[in-house]
Design a protein around this motif. Structure first.
Motif, PDB file in Angstrom:
ATOM      1  N   LYS A  11      55.177  27.971  42.420  1.00 38.27           N
ATOM      2  CA  LYS A  11      55.407  28.909  43.526  1.00 38.27           C
ATOM      3  C   LYS A  11      54.671  30.227  43.322  1.00 38.27           C
ATOM      4  N   ASP A  12      54.121  30.435  42.132  1.00 36.95           N
ATOM      5  CA  ASP A  12      53.461  31.702  41.824  1.00 36.95           C
ATOM      6  C   ASP A  12      52.112  31.471  41.148  1.00 36.95           C
ATOM      7  N   GLU A  13      51.330  30.502  41.641  1.00 42.61           N
ATOM      8  CA  GLU A  13      50.032  30.232  41.021  1.00 42.61           C
ATOM      9  C   GLU A  13      49.089  31.409  41.216  1.00 42.61           C
ATOM     10  N   PRO A  14      48.246  31.665  40.224  1.00 39.10           N
ATOM     11  CA  PRO A  14      47.302  32.790  40.314  1.00 39.10           C
ATOM     12  C   PRO A  14      46.167  32.481  41.284  1.00 39.10           C
ATOM     13  N   GLU A  15      45.432  33.521  41.611  1.00 39.04           N
ATOM     14  CA  GLU A  15      44.250  33.369  42.464  1.00 39.04           C
ATOM     15  C   GLU A  15      43.229  32.478  41.771  1.00 39.04           C
ATOM     16  N   THR A  16      42.582  31.629  42.549  1.00 38.44           N
ATOM     17  CA  THR A  16      41.545  30.765  41.983  1.00 38.44           C
ATOM     18  C   THR A  16      40.182  31.104  42.573  1.00 38.44           C
ATOM     19  N   VAL A  17      39.155  30.805  41.785  1.00 37.49           N
ATOM     20  CA  VAL A  17      37.770  30.852  42.234  1.00 37.49           C
ATOM     21  C   VAL A  17      37.347  29.396  42.342  1.00 37.49           C
ATOM     22  N   SER A  18      36.934  28.966  43.525  1.00 33.77           N
ATOM     23  CA  SER A  18      36.589  27.549  43.693  1.00 33.77           C
ATOM     24  C   SER A  18      35.346  27.367  44.556  1.00 33.77           C
ATOM     25  N   ASP A  19      34.501  28.382  44.600  1.00 34.98           N
ATOM     26  CA  ASP A  19      33.296  28.298  45.418  1.00 34.98           C
ATOM     27  C   ASP A  19      32.013  28.448  44.587  1.00 34.98           C
ATOM     28  N   LYS A  20      32.140  28.253  43.279  1.00 34.77           N
ATOM     29  CA  LYS A  20      30.989  28.391  42.378  1.00 34.77           C
ATOM     30  C   LYS A  20      30.799  27.081  41.610  1.00 34.77           C
ATOM     31  N   THR A  21      29.557  26.813  41.222  1.00 33.74           N
ATOM     32  CA  THR A  21      29.296  25.640  40.398  1.00 33.74           C
ATOM     33  C   THR A  21      29.404  26.015  38.927  1.00 33.74           C
ATOM     34  N   VAL A  22      29.658  25.022  38.083  1.00 33.81           N
ATOM     35  CA  VAL A  22      29.680  25.274  36.643  1.00 33.81           C
ATOM     36  C   VAL A  22      28.268  25.104  36.110  1.00 33.81           C
ATOM     37  N   ALA A  23      27.921  25.939  35.144  1.00 33.74           N
ATOM     38  CA  ALA A  23      26.552  25.968  34.637  1.00 33.74           C
ATOM     39  C   ALA A  23      26.343  25.045  33.443  1.00 33.74           C
ATOM     40  N   GLY A  24      27.291  24.163  33.179  1.00 33.32           N
ATOM     41  CA  GLY A  24      27.155  23.240  32.059  1.00 33.32           C
ATOM     42  C   GLY A  24      28.234  22.183  32.102  1.00 33.32           C
ATOM     43  N   ALA A  25      28.247  21.318  31.135  1.00 36.79           N
ATOM     44  CA  ALA A  25      29.259  20.268  31.014  1.00 36.79           C
ATOM     45  C   ALA A  25      30.463  20.860  30.287  1.00 36.79           C
ATOM     46  N   TYR A  26      31.308  21.560  31.033  1.00 44.04           N
ATOM     47  CA  TYR A  26      32.406  22.327  30.456  1.00 44.04           C
ATOM     48  C   TYR A  26      33.722  21.569  30.558  1.00 44.04           C
ATOM     49  N   LEU A  27      34.544  21.694  29.510  1.00 41.64           N
ATOM     50  CA  LEU A  27      35.901  21.160  29.537  1.00 41.64           C
ATOM     51  C   LEU A  27      36.852  22.189  30.133  1.00 41.64           C
ATOM     52  N   PRO A  28      37.818  21.764  30.922  1.00 43.10           N
ATOM     53  CA  PRO A  28      38.849  22.689  31.381  1.00 43.10           C
ATOM     54  C   PRO A  28      39.542  23.347  30.189  1.00 43.10           C
ATOM     55  N   GLY A  29      39.910  24.613  30.349  1.00 39.46           N
ATOM     56  CA  GLY A  29      40.598  25.355  29.306  1.00 39.46           C
ATOM     57  C   GLY A  29      39.714  26.340  28.569  1.00 39.46           C
ATOM     58  N   ILE A  30      38.397  26.324  28.827  1.00 34.82           N
ATOM     59  CA  ILE A  30      37.546  27.341  28.212  1.00 34.82           C
ATOM     60  C   ILE A  30      37.577  28.596  29.081  1.00 34.82           C
ATOM     61  N   LEU A  31      37.134  29.699  28.527  1.00 35.94           N
ATOM     62  CA  LEU A  31      36.998  30.919  29.303  1.00 35.94           C
ATOM     63  C   LEU A  31      35.587  30.997  29.854  1.00 35.94           C
ATOM     64  N   VAL A  32      35.487  31.427  31.106  1.00 40.95           N
ATOM     65  CA  VAL A  32      34.205  31.526  31.783  1.00 40.95           C
ATOM     66  C   VAL A  32      34.087  32.897  32.429  1.00 40.95           C
ATOM     67  N   ASP A  72      28.714  20.718  39.130  1.00 41.56           N
ATOM     68  CA  ASP A  72      29.955  20.449  39.871  1.00 41.56           C
ATOM     69  C   ASP A  72      30.552  21.763  40.352  1.00 41.56           C
ATOM     70  N   THR A  73      31.282  21.715  41.439  1.00 41.30           N
ATOM     71  CA  THR A  73      32.032  22.886  41.882  1.00 41.30           C
ATOM     72  C   THR A  73      33.238  23.038  40.972  1.00 41.30           C
ATOM     73  N   GLY A  74      33.366  24.206  40.371  1.00 42.08           N
ATOM     74  CA  GLY A  74      34.444  24.452  39.418  1.00 42.08           C
ATOM     75  C   GLY A  74      35.631  25.148  40.044  1.00 42.08           C
ATOM     76  N   VAL A  75      36.735  25.095  39.329  1.00 41.34           N
ATOM     77  CA  VAL A  75      37.953  25.813  39.700  1.00 41.34           C
ATOM     78  C   VAL A  75      38.346  26.652  38.490  1.00 41.34           C
ATOM     79  N   ALA A  76      38.501  27.945  38.697  1.00 40.99           N
ATOM     80  CA  ALA A  76      38.880  28.836  37.599  1.00 40.99           C
ATOM     81  C   ALA A  76      39.966  29.795  38.078  1.00 40.99           C
ATOM     82  N   TYR A  77      40.846  30.163  37.155  1.00 43.83           N
ATOM     83  CA  TYR A  77      41.951  31.084  37.462  1.00 43.83           C
ATOM     84  C   TYR A  77      41.594  32.516  37.082  1.00 43.83           C
ATOM     85  N   ARG A  78      41.970  33.445  37.959  1.00 39.49           N
ATOM     86  CA  ARG A  78      41.945  34.873  37.621  1.00 39.49           C
ATOM     87  C   ARG A  78      43.298  35.164  36.971  1.00 39.49           C
ATOM     88  N   ALA A  79      43.316  35.062  35.665  1.00 43.61           N
ATOM     89  CA  ALA A  79      44.568  35.185  34.914  1.00 43.61           C
ATOM     90  C   ALA A  79      45.126  36.598  34.985  1.00 43.61           C
TER      91      ALA A  79
END
Length: 145
Positions: A11-32, A72-79
């Protein structure tokens, strides 16, 4: 909840960025970091930029163990300070509450004197394998000044 990056209530998910591509073969959980067009892996030299936590694309059934393909189009959280995330860790031994900073490969590692604290270790204390996910609590200084 071991299969998600954001560990807070839905009910309180943070803002996401989901309109950018990832610049490498990244695993979820890294900082970008975010540029005008891409999400790029954060490094130790990124002491004055806003850092985001790369998530998995749940709507594509991507789990946290599956890497993005470059482009790929990535999804990242503004923590936000105080929130808990699963983040990729540098291999080391950690205790609850240890201050963490950004290290190699977008992973969090223990801080040295004078380094920027971006999170605190909240996982199970002990030895952590390099690249493993552990719970971390975002520090007040996570966002750029």
């Amino acid at each position: 909840m071991a299969n998600v990056i954001y560990r807070g209530p839905t009910k309180d998910e943070p803002e996401t960025v989901s309109d950018k591509t990832v610049a490498g073969a990244y695993l979820p959980g890294i900082l970008v970091k975010e540029s005008a067009t891409a999400l790029t892996m954060a490094t130790a030299s990124d002491t004055d930029v806003e850092l985001l936590v790369l998530s998995n694309r749940q709507f594509y059934d991507q789990d946290v163990a599956t890497a993005y393909a470059s482009g790929d189009t990535g999804v990242a959280y503004r923590a936000r300070p105080g929130e808990i995330y699963q983040a990729r860790m540098a291999g080391a031994t950690y205790a609850k509450g240890d201050p963490l900073t950004i290290g190699a490969s977008g992973r969090l590692e223990a801080t040295s004197t004078g380094e920027r604290v971006v999170a605190y270790f909240e996982g199970v204390a002990g030895a952590i394998t390099a690249g493993a996910l552990s719970d971390v609590r975002i520090a007040n200084t996570f966002m750029a000044a």
